[in-house]
Each structure stands twice: as structure tokens, then as C-alpha cells.
Write an enzyme that holds these catalytic residues in place. Structure first.
Site, short mmCIF file in Angstrom:
data_model
loop_
_atom_site.label_atom_id
_atom_site.label_comp_id
_atom_site.label_asym_id
_atom_site.label_seq_id
_atom_site.Cartn_x
_atom_site.Cartn_y
_atom_site.Cartn_z
N ASP A 239 -50.80 -0.74 -10.28
CA ASP A 239 -51.41 0.33 -8.34
C ASP A 239 -53.21 0.03 -9.21
O ASP A 239 -53.94 1.10 -9.83
CB ASP A 239 -50.89 1.26 -9.22
CG ASP A 239 -49.52 1.13 -8.82
OD1 ASP A 239 -49.36 0.84 -7.53
OD2 ASP A 239 -48.91 1.76 -9.52
N LYS B 103 -56.21 -3.21 -6.62
CA LYS B 103 -57.19 -4.39 -6.25
C LYS B 103 -56.97 -4.48 -4.30
O LYS B 103 -58.38 -5.16 -4.28
CB LYS B 103 -55.93 -5.36 -5.81
CG LYS B 103 -55.87 -5.72 -7.96
CD LYS B 103 -54.63 -6.67 -7.20
CE LYS B 103 -52.95 -6.20 -7.19
NZ LYS B 103 -52.42 -5.15 -7.56
N GLY C 114 -48.62 -2.42 -1.78
CA GLY C 114 -48.86 -1.39 -1.00
C GLY C 114 -49.82 -1.40 -0.70
O GLY C 114 -50.10 -1.22 -2.53
N HIS C 115 -50.79 -1.71 -0.02
CA HIS C 115 -52.68 -1.30 -0.39
C HIS C 115 -53.28 -0.45 0.67
O HIS C 115 -52.47 -0.64 1.98
CB HIS C 115 -53.30 -2.44 -1.13
CG HIS C 115 -52.38 -3.88 -0.46
ND1 HIS C 115 -51.76 -4.99 -1.06
CD2 HIS C 115 -52.92 -3.93 0.90
CE1 HIS C 115 -51.66 -5.92 -0.34
NE2 HIS C 115 -51.75 -5.11 0.78
N GLN D 223 -49.45 -6.99 -7.41
CA GLN D 223 -49.14 -6.63 -8.29
C GLN D 223 -49.96 -6.75 -9.64
O GLN D 223 -50.80 -6.76 -9.44
CB GLN D 223 -47.28 -6.55 -8.75
CG GLN D 223 -46.09 -6.40 -7.73
CD GLN D 223 -45.86 -7.51 -7.06
OE1 GLN D 223 -45.33 -8.24 -7.15
NE2 GLN D 223 -46.20 -6.48 -5.79
P1 IMP Z 1 -39.66 -4.62 -7.31
O1 IMP Z 1 -40.42 -5.07 -6.97
O2 IMP Z 1 -39.61 -3.66 -6.20
O3 IMP Z 1 -38.09 -5.14 -7.45
O4 IMP Z 1 -40.44 -3.48 -8.76
C1 IMP Z 1 -40.30 -3.71 -9.62
C2 IMP Z 1 -41.21 -3.15 -10.38
O5 IMP Z 1 -42.24 -3.11 -9.47
C3 IMP Z 1 -40.15 -1.50 -10.26
O6 IMP Z 1 -41.07 -1.02 -11.15
C4 IMP Z 1 -41.24 -1.26 -9.43
O7 IMP Z 1 -42.03 0.54 -8.87
C5 IMP Z 1 -42.94 -2.18 -9.75
N1 IMP Z 1 -43.41 -2.27 -8.17
C6 IMP Z 1 -43.12 -3.57 -7.55
N2 IMP Z 1 -44.75 -3.81 -6.71
C7 IMP Z 1 -45.52 -2.86 -7.25
C8 IMP Z 1 -46.60 -2.97 -6.48
O8 IMP Z 1 -47.02 -3.33 -6.00
N3 IMP Z 1 -47.68 -2.17 -7.13
C9 IMP Z 1 -46.56 -0.84 -8.04
N4 IMP Z 1 -45.65 -1.26 -8.66
C10 IMP Z 1 -44.64 -2.48 -8.76
#
Ligand code: IMP
Length: 426
Positions: free
Chosen positions: A12, A15, A39-40, A220
Site C-alpha cells: 500500500d 505506487k 487496488g490503486h 503489491q
Molecule cells: P491475496 O493476494 O488476496 O491472496 O492476499 C494475500 C495477502 O496479501 C493479504 O494479506 C492481503 O491483504 C495482501 N494483499 C494482496 N494484494 C494487496 C495489495 O495490492 N495491497 C495490499 N495488500 C495486498
């Protein structure tokens, strides 16, 4: 110029805003990992654009490519393409024929798997990311190209169902009619997006050979990487710069510049160790409006963690840093920064692989004074770096010394105009 922009914390870092700021310098933006878990938000002249699949650089470039390393929810993609075309009418969109497809069944499985993990619950975004990558690596996944063929879709949906029957037995997918409905729906989605499908690895390499400038946009952050993050509290893909090669078919040897983005403090959604976390104090979360873009969950918030930053700078081989949300952090009277991890009496520069060892980790901090509010400061907008408060400069320069990298982009607010670069103003 070929660049890659990566998050250096837990995903987060802001970016989206930095990418949007620099993307006008590139002909093409390529995304190579993750899916709708990202999510951006990009704010342009007060208007907010929220994307999950489309990279934020797409608002300003000529071509956007979604690479084979991605996992794509077709329904979400259709609505994002509509939104993108409203603001960038001429944009060329290309999607890899090898990108994997997230179905509703994958989203169900995501939640189901989380419920079984109990204590090791990750806190995923419930977007079906893990189960879709499981199928990809299990070689049963549905790829973009499969959307053109109902028989293949039916076969794959039933194969996935048969393999995961134990997990799916209480769901609607136990009913063959529901699975057939899903096949029809996916086929229909295909009808509206297959026109964008292509052999994107060929396009990217041709564009490179024709001298186009390309920006690879990572999703991410480094600490969510499946190999180098704090496993198992990670996402299911590689989130480091090297992933651009496997996720797009373009060699990392041709990359000129790796830009690493980090927030002036740290935030994280989901569970798992967070060494510099601030407990029992919501001030920073509220000041920074730290709620997940994808899930709306309150983010956990902590101090800037230099050992973590040095680690992700190393793994990503960062050339240049961008810092975000300095305006928010400065509103605090006292600011802390983690400078060292001490484990068993010795300084370490890695993360313990055993989760229990995080409890034994001791942190050393350095304290700074806040620089107050700089909201809409015209002097800064007009004069840039030299007009920054001295206390803020001290903070920036300390990080540069500790990481041995230059912070070239400084973000001081949501809007594009609240971003300054060192080069222009030096
Ligand atoms: P998943 O990618 O939905 O499987 O989530 C796995 C972990 O990565 C969790 O802790 C999510 O909150 C975190 N996560 C996945 N994508 C993002 C992102 O774009 N920003 C922040 N956290 C993320």
C-alpha cells in the site's frame, strides 16, 4: 527507457500515484503479476479513478498490456476497460492469451481455504487469487485463450471441481447446472474481451526493438512476495522486479531503471508479523485514511522500518526511490524510525523464517520531530525541494544515508501537483 516500478513494503505504498506521475514519459505500460487483489486510486483534478486490474499508468500512456503473469477476473476487467476508455479514449489494450482467469468458483475457494487455515489465516482479499494460481501451477487453470471455446471451458471447470470437490461440496458449484451457467457466463465475457487478446510477449519485445519506452508496473509490495515476503502471510505470486520477465516474457536484462516506492511510514492489511506496528493508537491510521482500496479493511499502521526497506531494495535491485505520504507523517509531533533489528544479541539484515522468532526480535529506533501541515503550500508547489521544511529534509536525507539510495520523487498529497522531483528543482 525501460523502467519497472515496484512497491517496497506491504503493497500500500501509493505506487498508483507515483506511476501515474511518471507514466506520461512512457509509450507503453505493462502489468505482470497479481489480479484484483491490487487496488490503486489515482486522483486527477479532484476526480478519483479506482482500478484493480488495469495498471494506473494506463491513464496517461498509449498502450496498456496485461501480461501472462496476471490472474484476471473477466467481469471486473470489462467494467475497468469501460472506465479507462472514458478517460483515455485512444488507449490500445492488449491482454495476454496466457493470463489466467479467476472465476466465481475461485473466489468461493479463496474464502473456504481461509476458513480452514484457522490460526494461519492470511487475511486475503477474497478475490480468488490464491486458488487461481494454485490451478495455474497445478496445470488445470483456465487461460484467457480458453474463453473462446465452450467445450474447453466446461472441461476445465469440471476438472477443477473434481479436484476440489471436498472444498466445493457445500457450495452451489456442487450442482452441475450452476457449473454450466458459469461456463456460459465465462464464454459471454470472452465475447466482449477476446478482441483485446494477443501474444503480448511478442508485442512487448517488438515495441522494445522499435525503440518504444516501456514502464513495467508491479502490483503489491516486496514483503508480500511468495518467496521473499513473510511466508505464509504473502500473496500467491512474485512481487519483486525479477517477476517482470516471467510475467511478461521480456528480459530483465533490458531494464534501465528500477524505481522503488515506499510510504514514509508502514501499513499493512491482513495478518502476520509486522515488527514496527503501532499498537493501541489510531492517530496515524486516521490521518492517513489507511483503509484498504480493495476490501475497505482498516490497515495496520507502523513506523518506517529501515531493515525491511533495505531488504526489499536489495531483492528488487532498486536504482531510485520514491517516497509517499510525507505530508501525513509530518502532522505527528514525534516520529520514530526503526533503524536496526537485533536477534539473539546480534544485528540481522533479514527476516526470521520461523514465525516464533519474530517475538524475539528487538528493534532500535531513531526519533524525529514532525514538520507540521504543508497542505496546499504554494511555495512548495512552485519551488519544490528547496522549499521543503528543514525537518522534512532531515528525515529524507536520513533515509537516503541509511539506504544508500537517492529519493528522487517525493509525494506530498493525493493530487498529481503535490508531487515533486529532485532533478527538476536541483
Ligand atoms: P491475496 O493476494 O488476496 O491472496 O492476499 C494475500 C495477502 O496479501 C493479504 O494479506 C492481503 O491483504 C495482501 N494483499 C494482496 N494484494 C494487496 C495489495 O495490492 N495491497 C495490499 N495488500 C495486498
Amino acid at each position: 527507457m525501460i523502467s519497472v516500478i515496484m512497491g517496497l513494503q506491504f503493497g500500500d505504498e501509493g505506487k498508483g500515484k507515483i506511476t501515474d506521475f511518471i507514466s506520461k514519459n512512457y509509450d507503453e505500460v505493462v502489468r505482470f503479476n497479481g489480479g484484483s487483489n491490487a487496488g490503486h486510486t489515482v486522483v486527477i483534478n479532484g476526480e478519483k479513478f479506482k482500478f484493480h486490474l488495469i495498471p494506473s499508468g494506463a491513464l496517461q500512456s498509449n498502450t496498456v498490456i496485461l501480461g501472462n503473469g496476471m490472474v484476471i477476473d473477466p467481469e471486473e476487467l470489462i467494467s475497468e476497460i469501460e472506465l479507462l476508455k472514458k478517460s483515455n479514449k485512444k488507449i490500445i489494450i492488449k491482454i495476454s492469451s496466457g493470463a489466467h482467469i479467476v472465476t466465481k468458483m475461485h473466489k468461493f475457494l479463496d474464502k473456504k481455504e481461509e476458513s480452514i487455515r484457522s490460526k494461519l489465516n492470511i487475511g486475503t482479499t477474497s478475490q480468488g487469487i490464491g486458488p487461481t494460481y494454485e490451478d495455474k501451477y497445478g496445470r488445470t487453470g483456465i487461460r484467457m485463450i480458453d474463453l473462446s471455446n465452450k467445450d474447453i471451458l466446461k472441461n476445465k471447470i469440471n476438472t477443477i471441481y473434481n479436484m476440489k470437490m471436498e472444498l466445493l461440496k457445500d457450495s452451489i458449484y456442487n450442482d452441475e447446472n450452476e457449473r454450466n451457467k458459469m461456463v456460459d457466463e465465462l464464454y459471454l465475457f470472452g465475447q466482449s474481451i477476446l478482441k483485446y487478446m494477443d501474444y503480448t510477449e511478442i508485442i512487448i519485445n517488438n515495441d522494445y526493438n522499435n525503440g518504444k519506452s516501456i514502464l513495467f508496473e508491479g502490483a503489491q509490495g516486496g514483503m508480500l512476495d511468495i518467496d521473499f515476503g513473510i511466508y505464509p502471510f504473502v500473496t500467491s505470486s512474485n512481487t519483486i522486479s525479477g517477476a517482470l520477465s516471467t510475467g511478461s516474457g521480456f528480459s530483465y536484462r533490458k531494464v534501465d531503471k528500477v524505481i522503488g516506492v515506499f510510504k514514509a511510514y508502514t501499513s499493512k492489511v491482513g495478518s502476520g508479523p509486522f515488527p514496527s506496528e503501532i499498537l493501541n493508537d489510531d492517530t496515524l491510521r486516521n490521518l492517513g485514511n489507511e483503509y484498504g482500496t480493495t476490501t475497505g479493511r482498516p490497515r495496520r499502521v507502523g513506523w518506517l522500518d529501515l531493515p525491511l526497506l533495505r531488504y526489499t531494495i536489495m531483492i528488487n535491485d532498486v536504482d531510485s526511490l520514491a517516497i509517499t505520504k510525507l505530508d501525513i507523517l509530518g502532522k505527528l509531533d514525534k516520529i520514530k524510525v526503526v533503524t536496526k533489528y537485533i536477534f539473539n544479541g546480534k544485528e540481522i539484515n533479514y527476516f526470521p523464517k520461523r514465525l516464533e522468532d519474530f517475538d524475539k526480535l528487538k528493534l532500535e529506533y531513531k526519533e524525529f520531530e514532525g514538520w507540521g501541515s504543508i497542505e496546499n503550500d504554494k511555495n512548495i508547489i512552485n519551488n519544490g525541494y528547496s522549499a521543503l521544511p528543514e525537518k522534512m529534509k532531515k528525515y529524507i536525507e536520513f533515509i537516503e544515508d541509511e539506504t544508500n539510495k537517492s529519493i528522487d520523487i517525493i509525494s506530498l498529497g493525493e493530487d498529481r501537483k503535490m508531487t515533486i522531483t529532485k532533478q527538476i528543482f536541483n
